[in-house]
Design an enzyme around this catalytic site. Structure first.
Site, PDB file in Angstrom:
ATOM      1  N   SER A  67      -2.837  -7.856   2.762  1.00 19.27           N
ATOM      2  CA  SER A  67      -2.491  -7.696   4.600  1.00 19.27           C
ATOM      3  C   SER A  67      -3.582  -9.078   4.958  1.00 19.27           C
ATOM      4  O   SER A  67      -2.919  -9.322   6.167  1.00 19.27           O
ATOM      5  CB  SER A  67      -3.445  -6.022   4.438  1.00 19.27           C
ATOM      6  OG  SER A  67      -4.047  -5.212   3.997  1.00 19.27           O
TER       7      SER A  67
ATOM      8  N   HIS B  53       1.041  -1.311  -0.323  1.00 15.37           N
ATOM      9  CA  HIS B  53      -0.149   0.099   0.266  1.00 15.37           C
ATOM     10  C   HIS B  53       0.663   1.831  -0.102  1.00 15.37           C
ATOM     11  O   HIS B  53       0.530   2.451  -0.588  1.00 15.37           O
ATOM     12  CB  HIS B  53      -1.063   0.263   1.013  1.00 15.37           C
ATOM     13  CG  HIS B  53      -1.776  -1.493   1.480  1.00 15.37           C
ATOM     14  ND1 HIS B  53      -2.025  -1.391   2.783  1.00 15.37           N
ATOM     15  CD2 HIS B  53      -3.220  -1.517   0.817  1.00 15.37           C
ATOM     16  CE1 HIS B  53      -3.106  -2.500   2.832  1.00 15.37           C
ATOM     17  NE2 HIS B  53      -3.325  -2.621   1.145  1.00 15.37           N
TER      18      HIS B  53
END
Length: 151
Positions: free
Chosen positions: A127, A17
Site C-alpha cells: 500500500s 490484498h
C-alpha cells in the site's frame, strides 16, 4: 463454520490484498475484511473510501464481509467470535514481523494465525508503494483492483 478475519488498514486495497482474500475464501466459510482504525495514523483515503473499495471489489462474493474496528485485533476477534486471523506474506521481513504478532496474539487469546504466501505477480505490491505512485501521478491502476479509483 470456520471464520477468519483479514485485518489491515487497506490504504488502499491492493492486488496483493485482493489475491489473499480470494484465496482465503477457499479455506474458510467466511472472511471478514476488518479495517483497523488508528487515530494516530494519517491515511490517504478516508475510512468510508477504503470500505467502499473493498465492498465494491467483492460485491459478488457472499463469503466476504467488510467491517471496521478499533483496538487490538484479538479483542475484536473475541468480540465477533472469530478463531482465525488470515495474513499474507510477501517476503522474509513480513514473516519475521508477522510471526512476532502471531505469537503475541496467541498469548493474548486462543486465536490461530494462518499465513498465505502472496502470488509471485503481486508479491512486490505494498500500500505504501501504491500511495507513493498516486502522490507522484503514476499509473497506480496496475497495482489495485478496479474498485480503487481516484475521482
Amino acid at each position: 463454520m470456520k471464520r477468519a478475519i483479514f485485518p489491515g488498514s487497506f490504504d488502499p486495497l491492493t492486488l496483493g490484498h485482493y489475491d489473499i482474500i480470494k484465496r482465503g475464501v477457499t479455506l474458510f466459510d467466511e472472511i471478514i475484511v476488518a479495517i483497523g482504525v488508528n487515530s494516530d495514523k494519517k491515511y490517504m483515503f478516508t475510512l468510508q473510501e477504503r470500505k467502499r473499495f473493498i465492498e465494491e471489489a467483492f460485491k459478488d462474493e457472499t463469503k466476504i464481509k467488510v467491517t471496521t474496528y478499533q483496538g487490538l485485533t484479538v479483542d475484536y476477534c473475541k468480540e465477533i467470535g472469530v478463531d482465525f486471523i488470515l495474513r499474507g506474506l510477501r517476503n522474509p521481513a513480513d514473516f519475521e514481523f508477522e510471526k512476532a504478532i502471531a505469537h503475541t496474539n496467541r498469548d493474548l487469546a486462543p486465536i490461530e494465525t494462518v499465513f498465505l504466501l502472496t502470488s509471485a505477480d503481486t508479491s512486490y505490491i505494498a500500500s505504501s508503494i501504491v500511495r507513493d505512485v498516486i502522490r507522484n501521478h503514476g499509473d497506480y491502476t496496475k497495482l489495485v483492483p478496479k474498485s480503487v479509483r481516484i475521482k
